[in-house]
Design a protein around this motif. Structure first.
Motif, mmCIF file in Angstrom:
data_model
loop_
_atom_site.group_PDB
_atom_site.id
_atom_site.type_symbol
_atom_site.label_atom_id
_atom_site.label_comp_id
_atom_site.label_asym_id
_atom_site.label_seq_id
_atom_site.Cartn_x
_atom_site.Cartn_y
_atom_site.Cartn_z
ATOM 1 N N GLY A 33 13.791 -12.430 -2.189
ATOM 2 C CA GLY A 33 15.140 -12.960 -2.026
ATOM 3 C C GLY A 33 15.194 -14.469 -1.863
ATOM 4 N N LYS A 34 14.188 -15.062 -1.200
ATOM 5 C CA LYS A 34 14.234 -16.499 -0.953
ATOM 6 C C LYS A 34 14.073 -17.324 -2.226
ATOM 7 N N TYR A 35 13.577 -16.693 -3.291
ATOM 8 C CA TYR A 35 13.418 -17.415 -4.559
ATOM 9 C C TYR A 35 14.676 -17.340 -5.417
ATOM 10 N N MET A 36 15.583 -16.461 -5.066
ATOM 11 C CA MET A 36 16.844 -16.320 -5.797
ATOM 12 C C MET A 36 17.887 -17.191 -5.106
ATOM 13 N N THR A 37 18.078 -18.379 -5.629
ATOM 14 C CA THR A 37 18.892 -19.394 -4.966
ATOM 15 C C THR A 37 20.105 -19.759 -5.811
ATOM 16 N N GLU A 43 0.825 -1.202 0.000
ATOM 17 C CA GLU A 43 0.000 0.000 0.000
ATOM 18 C C GLU A 43 0.866 1.262 0.000
ATOM 19 N N GLU A 44 0.264 2.360 -0.392
ATOM 20 C CA GLU A 44 0.959 3.645 -0.415
ATOM 21 C C GLU A 44 1.532 3.969 0.961
ATOM 22 N N ASN A 45 2.825 4.299 0.994
ATOM 23 C CA ASN A 45 3.577 4.689 2.196
ATOM 24 C C ASN A 45 3.901 3.523 3.115
ATOM 25 N N ASP A 46 3.619 2.289 2.703
ATOM 26 C CA ASP A 46 4.065 1.128 3.479
ATOM 27 C C ASP A 46 5.587 1.117 3.570
ATOM 28 N N THR A 47 6.090 0.537 4.650
ATOM 29 C CA THR A 47 7.526 0.301 4.794
ATOM 30 C C THR A 47 7.734 -1.174 5.120
ATOM 31 N N GLY A 48 8.995 -1.595 5.077
ATOM 32 C CA GLY A 48 9.312 -2.977 5.430
ATOM 33 C C GLY A 48 9.477 -3.888 4.231
ATOM 34 N N TYR A 49 9.639 -3.304 3.051
ATOM 35 C CA TYR A 49 9.710 -4.124 1.839
ATOM 36 C C TYR A 49 10.956 -3.794 1.022
ATOM 37 N N ASP A 50 12.055 -4.489 1.301
ATOM 38 C CA ASP A 50 13.165 -4.399 0.372
ATOM 39 C C ASP A 50 13.128 -5.627 -0.539
ATOM 40 N N TYR A 51 13.971 -5.637 -1.548
ATOM 41 C CA TYR A 51 13.924 -6.728 -2.518
ATOM 42 C C TYR A 51 14.146 -8.087 -1.848
ATOM 43 N N ASP A 52 15.072 -8.127 -0.909
ATOM 44 C CA ASP A 52 15.399 -9.401 -0.265
ATOM 45 C C ASP A 52 14.184 -9.965 0.465
ATOM 46 N N GLN A 53 13.455 -9.110 1.169
ATOM 47 C CA GLN A 53 12.287 -9.585 1.906
ATOM 48 C C GLN A 53 11.174 -10.049 0.962
ATOM 49 N N ILE A 54 11.039 -9.396 -0.174
ATOM 50 C CA ILE A 54 9.939 -9.724 -1.074
ATOM 51 C C ILE A 54 10.213 -10.996 -1.862
#
Length: 239
Positions: free
Chosen positions: A100-104, A87-98
């Motif tokens: 990263g676990k699929y990039m193995t 959502e607009e102005n949400d925080t807590g979302y960098d690429y790794d968190q979104i």
């Protein structure tokens, strides 16, 4: 090196990549090798030799087309494993968190479709993504970037992407840039079978405000623009 030898070297590498499962890189090498071989053939005076070359070119073109069809088929199939609404102005979302676990370490190739690369922050986002790829995908060998050409400043874009290409190649990762001016969709294709679709592509972060505040370098503290993320799983592309 003559055009014929350059074409031969490219096509030998294409076959090697093809046989080892690095099909995105193989597709690029086939295309480049075919183009160079076609240039050479156009100047070959011997009709018999020319026909022989054209037969080989047809074989390479068929293989490149087969790879393209298989990749496109994978991009159209699959099932959603994760849906995330930011959502607009949400925080807590960098690429790794979104994602990263699929990039193995099973990811040996990546295709990134990101239309917009012209502003400094957009190049910074690209670098952040590639840093994650280099960190998580320890066997990464090839990255294909598909983007639009920056009509306002193409020379600067070429310089910036050239620096990124040189740096990746120092790490033994091939970096191929393809320009498509009609590109609109954003997606990340991982050769381990995952496809990441983000509505805004890599560019869903707001600027750090004020600049020197928490979130300047750690993007999990950055405010976001509204976007949706879908992560799809397909069967891993066969060799």
């Amino acid at each position: 090196m003559s055009a014929a030898l350059q074409a031969k070297a490219l096509l030998i590498r294409a076959v090697e990549c093809d046989q080892s499962g690095r099909i995105l890189e193989a597709q690029t090498l086939y295309q480049d090798g075919i183009a160079q071989l076609m240039t050479f053939v156009s100047t070959e005076p011997d009709e018999v030799k020319r026909k022989g070359f054209l037969t080989r070119i047809k074989e390479y073109m068929d293989r490149a087309d087969a790879i393209k069809a298989r990749v496109n088929g994978q991009l159209m199939l699959g099932e959603i494993v994760t849906h995330l609404s930011i959502e607009e102005n949400d925080t807590g979302y960098d690429y790794d968190q979104i994602f990263g676990k699929y990039m193995t370490n099973q990811t040996i190739e990546i295709m990134l479709e990101e239309p917009y690369l012209s502003q400094n922050y957009q190049y910074q986002n690209l670098i952040r993504f590639l840093e994650l790829a280099v960190t998580n995908c320890t066997q990464l060998k090839y990255v294909r970037l598909v983007t639009k050409k920056d009509a306002a400043n193409p020379e600067q874009q070429s310089t910036n992407l050239g620096q990124i290409k040189a740096d990746l190649e120092r790490r033994q990762i091939s970096f191929y840039i393809k320009y498509e001016d009609t590109l609109h969709d954003r997606k990340i294709f991982l050769s381990n079978g995952y496809i990441i679709k983000i509505g805004r592509g890599l560019h869903f972060y707001k600027a750090s405000n004020p600049m020197y505040s928490i979130g300047l370098t750690n993007y999990r503290y950055r405010k976001c623009l509204q976007t949706d993320v879908d992560i799809w799983r397909t069967s891993r592309i066969p060799n």
